[in-house]
Scaffold this active site. Structure first.
Site, PDB file in Angstrom:
ATOM      1  N   GLU A 575       0.863  -1.184   0.000  1.00 42.27           N
ATOM      2  CA  GLU A 575       0.000   0.000   0.000  1.00 42.27           C
ATOM      3  C   GLU A 575       0.897   1.230   0.000  1.00 42.27           C
ATOM      4  OE1 GLU A 575      -3.563   2.300   2.450  1.00 42.27           O
ATOM      5  OE2 GLU A 575      -2.667   0.473   3.284  1.00 42.27           O
ATOM      6  N   ASN A 633      -4.550   5.386  -2.286  1.00 39.06           N
ATOM      7  CA  ASN A 633      -5.822   5.985  -1.888  1.00 39.06           C
ATOM      8  C   ASN A 633      -6.127   7.206  -2.742  1.00 39.06           C
ATOM      9  OD1 ASN A 633      -6.607   4.593   0.898  1.00 39.06           O
ATOM     10  ND2 ASN A 633      -4.393   4.879   0.865  1.00 39.06           N
ATOM     11  N   GLU A 665      -7.915   2.480  -3.758  1.00 45.64           N
ATOM     12  CA  GLU A 665      -8.713   2.262  -2.557  1.00 45.64           C
ATOM     13  C   GLU A 665      -9.626   3.469  -2.339  1.00 45.64           C
ATOM     14  OE1 GLU A 665      -6.177   1.490   0.730  1.00 45.64           O
ATOM     15  OE2 GLU A 665      -5.367  -0.375  -0.097  1.00 45.64           O
ATOM     16  N   ASP A 695     -12.030   0.615   1.117  1.00 48.00           N
ATOM     17  CA  ASP A 695     -11.197   0.796   2.305  1.00 48.00           C
ATOM     18  C   ASP A 695     -12.065   1.137   3.520  1.00 48.00           C
ATOM     19  OD1 ASP A 695      -8.931   0.937   3.790  1.00 48.00           O
ATOM     20  OD2 ASP A 695      -8.278   2.892   3.055  1.00 48.00           O
ATOM     21  N   GLU A 752      -6.261  -4.579   7.958  1.00 52.37           N
ATOM     22  CA  GLU A 752      -5.284  -3.553   8.328  1.00 52.37           C
ATOM     23  C   GLU A 752      -5.035  -3.578   9.834  1.00 52.37           C
ATOM     24  OE1 GLU A 752      -5.946   0.123   5.368  1.00 52.37           O
ATOM     25  OE2 GLU A 752      -7.603  -0.216   6.737  1.00 52.37           O
TER      26      GLU A 752
END
Length: 812
Positions: A575, A633, A665, A695, A752
């Site tokens: 990520e 993101n 995400e 997410d 996560e």
């Protein structure tokens, strides 16, 4: 109720010097006027009727002086006796003038409730002024007091006498103000000078005309009352208009203009109070906004809304005791000024009383109207030292109270999204992003054989030119750079270049024109940390290109956190996480960074930078034989347009990266903001081949229908549930349910915030596909990630899918 005049009080801490000054003025007044006063008894029988007429008028007029509105402490009232006593000085000498002026001062002092020391000082002040004027008249030819015709020299002497009177009088007043108000004496004196020149100067100029009329006939003296009365009435009308201009016509409360004057005056007073070490040095500005008032206007009409405002203003006036001010700013906004506070608790206490007063329904035409209010509080000097700052901060606090569904909030910098600090941070962010964009030449691809350097500083040699689909080349590679303006005067050249964004971007690349387009080394704002041996003499363009000296905004970089397949321990992706190293603040908190950028156009620049860095990094990893998938993101603003899809498609094609290597995400909040537009953008990305992950699943309010309608590839379980699942059975149940739901829909599940072995084993038992967290690795720059991958050994759970027992917490 009007507050008492503070000049009636001897200032604490300045008593000795102020008393000495008053005493000195009185001593000088006695010395300079003693001769005239001693000879006065012998001259009284010879004084004509014109003198006695002027004396009576001087005393009578001073019984009702003109008080200018809103002048506060910086000026005194206007006393009409000035023209009569100055005329007596010109006609009959110093003694009679001082005697009449002293009687008029005593009468006005009693009428205006002056302290005895203040009345004595005023008498001494006028005596010194008259003595100075008399001394100037004696410098003339000497025929001014014998009744002879006046010549030009006498007129000059009279003018000089008026100037001397005004200079001494205003000088003594200014000195007293300085001793009374300390450091602010000069602004007050300078501010009051124009008014004093106009008012007192006009009275002094009227005195010679009055003397001339008196010599002709005493009956002409009272006629001077006609122009004086006319001036007085005009002044009174001006005062009334001034007062009406400072009142709200609907409620009768002070308006914004009056509030501004009051706050500025109180700020000065509280500053002086603090300088003297007195208590109660804080000032509070309370801003009140009514709730549900618009509903009343829309449903019942503006007439009922106006009646409601009148009732609310009455309740506020009853709740707030004088001398505090209640004002209406307009619409359904009111304000309260609280003075003499010691801490914020006193302001909150009053705010709570106001809330209680507004909580009761207002009956109008038999219908109880329920209106509450949100109140924001700003304090002087903590939250501002002028009206504009206090007003803005009270407004921020008021909206903070509304957003938190609270009734009262005190200003805090954290709730101010447009504070000076955040605006400066936003400016720094824009500068570093624009500088990085100019260095990249709009993302142009370096030609074959040149060195490409990305966000991690690693080197990636390119072997073939990367072209867009269908042979379309990126137009920016071939566009002609604008000619940079070069002027003999360096300052003019900088102004011309700075005014044109195109010329400004071109100017940043001056000095490297000998390098082919795209031939500069790309550093992405980070030095070569991996010792790759890049030629240090090669021109480089980093995120700080074009920044002015001394205004370095730092560097934007990407950190990467590995995502591990739980069953096999294989690294399946990373990520991408944004980091900003600020030159003064160090590492900026990522949440604050996004919060600052998301509400402005800078967010688009930030997204473009992130996409460029991540796709470029994927290309470098491919060249090194690493087939990692990277997730990044995007914000709500990015998903509301299709620009993000076009940009990603262009960058993937340019760098030759397969679309399935990139994943976007999106949060549930972004999804719920505008589902239709977000769905359009996501669908285009899905057609390109880019994966979509949901997410922070479980923290929003999205319908399960979105999981079925959206082209999702992955669901990420929020860390708030994962962190507590080893200790909380409810969190564990939520995680298991989420995994089962995603599996039923054919979606991958990534957890996560995996911080310990027990959580890792529980996720494996629940059937979670992948995980990320400090149990595996922290986020790190790309070059550290490469070193970490070289050291990493897959970690596989043992013992099958045995789930550890989770303690049951008490029911809530």
């Amino acid at each position: 109720m009007e507050s008492p005049d503070p000049r009636n009080l001897v200032p604490p801490g300045r008593t000795a010097q102020f008393t000495a000054f008053v005493a000195a003025v009185l001593v000088v007044a006695v010395l300079v006027s003693a001769g005239g006063l001693v000879s006065l008894p012998s001259t009284v029988p010879d004084l004509p009727a014109a003198f006695w007429t002027m004396a009576v008028l001087a005393v009578a007029c001073d019984a009702r002086p003109f008080l200018p509105p809103g002048r506060g402490q910086s000026s005194s009232a206007v006393f009409p006796s000035t023209c009569f006593t100055f005329a007596i000085l010109l006609g009959w000498g110093l003694g009679p003038a001082v005697a009449v002026q002293a009687v008029a001062v005593v009468v006005s002092g009693i009428r205006m409730r002056h302290a005895p020391w203040r009345t004595a000082f005023n008498a001494g002040q006028y005596a010194c002024s008259l003595a100075a004027a008399y001394a100037v008249t004696r410098l003339g030819p000497g025929g001014l007091y014998d009744g002879a015709a006046l010549d030009g020299t006498d007129i000059v002497a009279i003018g000089g006498a008026g100037v001397a009177w005004f200079a001494v009088n205003y000088g003594l007043v200014t000195a007293a103000v300085r001793l009374r108000f300390g450091e602010r004496w000069w602004p007050n004196a300078w501010h009051g000078l124009p008014f004093e020149l106009l008012s007192t100067g006009s009275l002094l100029l009227l005195a010679p005309v009055l003397v001339t009329a008196a010599r002709a006939s005493a009956a002409l003296v009272p006629l001077v009352l006609v122009p004086l009365f006319a001036v007085y009435r005009m002044a009174r009308l001006t005062v009334e208009q001034h007062q009406l201009a400072a009142l709200d016509p609907l409620t009768g409360l002070p308006n914004r203009k009056a509030l501004l004057a009051e706050v500025n005056e109180q700020v000065h007073r509280h500053a002086e109070r603090a300088a003297r070490g007195e208590p109660g040095t804080r000032l509070a500005l309370l801003l009140i906004d009514l709730d549900r008032f618009k509903n009343v206007n829309d449903a019942l009409g503006h007439a009922v809304g106006d009646r409601l405002l009148v009732e609310v203003s009455a309740r506020l006036t009853d709740a707030v005791a004088p001398p505090q001010m209640v004002a209406r700013l307009g619409g359904d906004e009111f304000a309260i000024v609280m003075t003499g506070l010691s801490d914020a608790g006193e302001a909150r206490a009053l705010a709570d009383e106001v809330v209680q007063a507004l909580a009761e329904p207002v009956p109008l035409d038999g219908l109880p109207l329920d209106v509450g209010g949100s109140i924001g509080i700003a304090l002087y000097p903590e939250h501002g030292e002028d009206f504009a700052t206090l007003m803005r901060h009270a407004d921020v606090a008021m909206y903070d109270a509304k957003h938190r569904n609270d009734t009262v909030a005190v200003y805090t910098a954290e709730s101010d999204h447009n504070s000076a600090e955040r605006l400066g941070l936003l400016a720094d962010l824009r500068r570093v992003l624009e500088a990085g964009a100019s260095g990249r030449e709009d993302g142009a691809t370096p030609p074959v054989g040149t060195t490409v350097r990305g966000g991690d500083g690693a080197v990636l040699p390119t072997s073939t030119p990367l072209e867009a689909p269908n042979g379309a080349r990126w137009w920016g590679r071939w566009r002609r750079r604008p000619r940079v303006v070069i002027h003999d005067d360096e300052l003019i050249a900088r102004i011309i270049t700075g005014a044109d964004p195109t010329l400004r971007r071109a100017a940043r690349t001056v000095g490297s024109d000998d390098v082919p387009a795209g031939g500069a080394v790309w550093s992405g704002g980070q030095p070569d940390l991996d010792g790759s041996g890049a030629d240090p003499t090669t021109p480089t363009t980093d995120s700080r290109v074009g920044a002015e000296p001394g205004t370095d905004a730092g560097e934007i970089m990407m950190y990467y956190q590995p995502q591990i397949a739980i069953a096999t321990g294989e690294v399946v992706g990373v990520e991408a996480l944004l980091r900003w190293r600020h030159p003064r603040r160090g590492m900026v908190d990522p949440e604050e960074l996004i919060r600052v950028a998301e509400q402005s156009a800078v967010m688009r620049l930030l997204t473009r930078r992130v996409v460029d860095d991540v796709v470029e990094q994927l290309a470098k990893w491919s060249a090194a034989g690493l087939g990692l998938r990277a997730a990044l993101n995007v914000s709500v603003r990015d998903l509301h347009t299709c620009d993000i899809a076009d940009q990603i498609a262009d960058r993937l094609a340019r760098y030759g990266v397969a679309p399935e290597r990139l994943q976007l995400e999106i949060t549930e909040g972004a999804l719920m903001a505008d589902p239709r537009r977000v769905l359009t953008t996501i669908t285009r990305l899905h057609r390109i081949g880019v994966g979509i992950a949901l997410d922070d699943f479980g923290t929003g309010y999205s319908s399960l229908q979105h999981l079925r309608r959206l082209p999702l590839a992955e669901v990420k379980v929020d860390r708030s549930f994962v962190l507590g699942m080893a200790e909380d059975s409810d969190d564990a149940a939520i995680v298991r349910s989420t995994i089962e739901l995603a599996k039923a829909l054919g979606l991958r599940v990534v957890a996560e915030g995996v911080e310990d072995e027990r959580t890792w084993r529980m996720l494996h038992a629940a059937g979670c596909d992948a995980a990320q967290g400090w149990f595996y690795a922290r986020p790190m720059p790309a070059e550290e990630l490469v070193a970490w991958l070289a050291r990493y050994r897959p970690l596989r759970p043992l013992g099958g899918h045995d789930e550890a027992e989770v303690p049951r917490r008490h029911a809530r």
